[in-house]
Design a protein around this motif. Sequence first.
Motif, PDB file in Angstrom:
ATOM      1  N   ARG A  65      31.958  43.994  39.586  1.00  0.00           N
ATOM      2  CA  ARG A  65      32.820  43.548  38.494  1.00  0.00           C
ATOM      3  C   ARG A  65      33.512  44.716  37.797  1.00  0.00           C
ATOM      4  O   ARG A  65      34.493  44.537  37.102  1.00  0.00           O
ATOM      5  N   GLU A  96      43.558  44.855  35.344  1.00  0.00           N
ATOM      6  CA  GLU A  96      43.975  43.739  36.179  1.00  0.00           C
ATOM      7  C   GLU A  96      43.035  43.538  37.362  1.00  0.00           C
ATOM      8  O   GLU A  96      42.738  42.413  37.767  1.00  0.00           O
ATOM      9  N   SER A 144      39.915  44.355  37.451  1.00  0.00           N
ATOM     10  CA  SER A 144      38.681  43.769  36.932  1.00  0.00           C
ATOM     11  C   SER A 144      38.840  42.263  36.726  1.00  0.00           C
ATOM     12  O   SER A 144      37.944  41.466  37.037  1.00  0.00           O
ATOM     13  N   ILE A 145      40.002  41.848  36.170  1.00  0.00           N
ATOM     14  CA  ILE A 145      40.259  40.409  35.975  1.00  0.00           C
ATOM     15  C   ILE A 145      40.288  39.686  37.309  1.00  0.00           C
ATOM     16  O   ILE A 145      39.754  38.579  37.453  1.00  0.00           O
ATOM     17  N   ARG A 150      36.721  39.306  38.583  1.00  0.00           N
ATOM     18  CA  ARG A 150      35.988  38.273  37.832  1.00  0.00           C
ATOM     19  C   ARG A 150      36.521  36.875  38.155  1.00  0.00           C
ATOM     20  O   ARG A 150      35.757  35.923  38.306  1.00  0.00           O
ATOM     21  N   ALA A 151      37.869  36.754  38.261  1.00  0.00           N
ATOM     22  CA  ALA A 151      38.450  35.447  38.586  1.00  0.00           C
ATOM     23  C   ALA A 151      38.010  34.984  39.974  1.00  0.00           C
ATOM     24  O   ALA A 151      37.734  33.788  40.183  1.00  0.00           O
TER      25      ALA A 151
END
Length: 841
Positions: free
Chosen positions: A391, A397, A399-400, A403-404
């Motif tokens: 993660r 971005e 990282s997002i 996670r997404a």
Amino acid sequence: MRPPQLSLRTAITVPFALLFAATVVLQAFMQHRQVQRLIDQESERLLAAITATSRSRLAEYLEVPFEIQRGIGDTIGRQGLYAPGRLEGVYTYLHGVFSEVYARHAQISLLSFGSQQGEFAGIRREPDGSYRLILKENHGEGLMHIYRQPVPGAVVASYPGYDPRERPWYAPVARAGQALWSPIYTTAGERGDITISAASPVYAGGRLIGVMDADVRLDSMSRFLREEALRGQAQVLVVDAQGYLVAHSEPGPVLAPAQPGTPQAQRTRLRIGDSASPVLRKAAGLLPQVEDKGAGFSFEDGDERYFGRVTPYQDARGLDWRIVAVLPESALLGETRAQSRHMLLWSLAIAAFGLLLGLWAVRQAVRPILRTAEAANRLAHGEWQAAAPDRGSALLETSILVRAFNDMAERLQQSFQQMRELLLYDSLTHSLTRRGLLERSQWAQPRPAVLSLVGLDDFRALNDSVGHGTGDRLLQAVSERLRQQLPEPALLARLGGDEFAVLHFDDAGQLSAPAMGEALQALFAAPFSVGADEILVRASVGTVEGLLASDDLPEWLRNASMALGEAKRRGRNQSVAFSPALAEHAFERARLSNELRQALEKDEFLVHYQPVVDLASGRMVGAEALLRWHSPTRGMVPPGLFIPTAEESDLILALGDWVLHRATHDIARQLDALPPGFDLHVNVSARQLIQSDFPATLRQVLSASRLPPHQLTLELTESVLIDSDVAMRERIAAIHALGVRIAIDDFGTGYSSLAYLSRLAFDCIKIDQSFVRKLLASAQDEAIVAAVLHMAHGFGVTVVAEGVETAAEAERLRAMGCPGAQGYWFGRPAPLEQLRGWHAP
């Protein structure tokens, strides 16, 4: 002297910049080629689709008038609507079918019939939707009159010297003896329409009596192309082999402007090169090169590029046309080309800016993305439990994204699990579904098993009466009882609707298919508790037993379904075990149904007539029309063999209408040779009676045959009348209002209340032959017959006893006061010729 040296920045920047510039130029060049190739491919695909669609839709559009006039001509010939000097039947029928049946077919402007004697009758549709009669008879002045109404009356125009035999639509068809398209011509009359005609010869008794035609105006064909939504922005036109316009999708006529002093009817059609459209004029020069190849072409007009395609359209009945479609490039791309250039400039600017950030960001961004891609690949292969990517990342971005992805993977796993549950388990009863049963039935070696299919009897009617909510709760109660009381081990599945499957593994060899069927039916002996209601429902069961391999379960389900269908055919609340004979019977029913369809097309059916006799005088007062089938392979097929098969399909509708039409015409033609007041009896099935248009069909049959309505009796079975609803009773009342008599057939076999008699209008009761057969030997049956006679006297209706086979039965019925009878004693069903020579036994 030291050799020249490059700085590190120059060594990195110059090669990278050159590579970047070469990449951009190559990308621009490839983008241009790709766009051009896309345009060519898309234009070819779209034009092929447009021309194929236009050709198919035009074929359907032109086939309609052909089929309509051919059907009408066949009716004129078979029903004898035309006789020399008598055209009333022809134009009355033409107006009826044109205004009531074929009014929605806007392409037809005229339905007409020309005779071998030079007579002519036609019904022309006007622009305001009204109809006018065009009539030319040989008597009188011999003029062709155009009337204001579809019947003789006020005359709009008259024309001398009109002879249909000299028209383009008549002579070729009369000579060839087959259906043809006429050449494009100008119609006679005040409108002078440019039209093409679909024409067919009309025969009566094997002799040509005339030609039937349906006119299609060219302006209606253009309107059809113009209103075709699937052509988009394409221009579609139809030209003949000489290059003259037949129809086109653009505004404007296909005719050249009328010269001063030239009649409207003498205007000529335009060539494509003379069209008002500059695009079509430019395309005209390219057509000779590709028109016979079904190929495409392209050209430029002004700032626009156009793509075109020519497709031959030919019909063996006389059409040799070409369909041309022309499509502008802007319809394919819109503003795509300009946007592509703008996009390229923006891409250059963004790429230059991104180049500065790319070197720094690549190292930080690529690592987590690669790990995420690896996780996605594992997920695509069904490895749900594989480790998720880290993660943590230096970029927000990224990282997002990670996670997404992890959240999406978790939700996707839950969704797939829920979907699998829905596929394997029925949401209403929580039993297995068909898919679930197949997946659970996996084992290495064949196992002894019994498969049972349970179908609730009359569930649809029960569902309609108690409501779908109660019906759903009843299915839940049935499923719960089956689940609790089935012997172990067993699998329960709901296959759909009101049908359940029970798969019992009989490893101990203690169960058989009949025993399992009886055990399942016993579960339905007690009512089911559904809320505050107690509902008793019966079930039919079809079973299969043997050694079951897991791959054979679909075939077992089909066999069990055959057995269940046979159980329902035997009267419901039955249990039937599958046998190879059932499959043979199902195949035989399918083959017999196919033969019946062919027999109807080949006119293999006959109508025989059985006399109905007045017992008091011994005089024949009527006859019942009975259907017979003389098969070239089976011989004379008993009605009891093919009638049930016909009733299981829609064939009973066509057969019933055929018998009604043939019998009424046969008897109407022989009324003078038959006893006065002769009454024709025709059986009508429940499938016919539920058709909303049956009274209208009956009215048309009576009108065409000229049989007086009071000399026709329709026989309806008692079961049809008992189960009739309000709509059915209104339909029976409408039939009775025509003057047609109603008879209750097979009276006494309905096993129901007689209260329905007070709700229906009927004229005759036919006592079922099962009572007549035992009349002399059974006091009970004699009492039933006497009660029926007394009841009929109270209702004021007549009675006919069926199945009278001996003189003693006839005498006993006469002594009891029975008015009429029929049966083998008076005569077997026979052709109409034998009926005319009937004598009392």
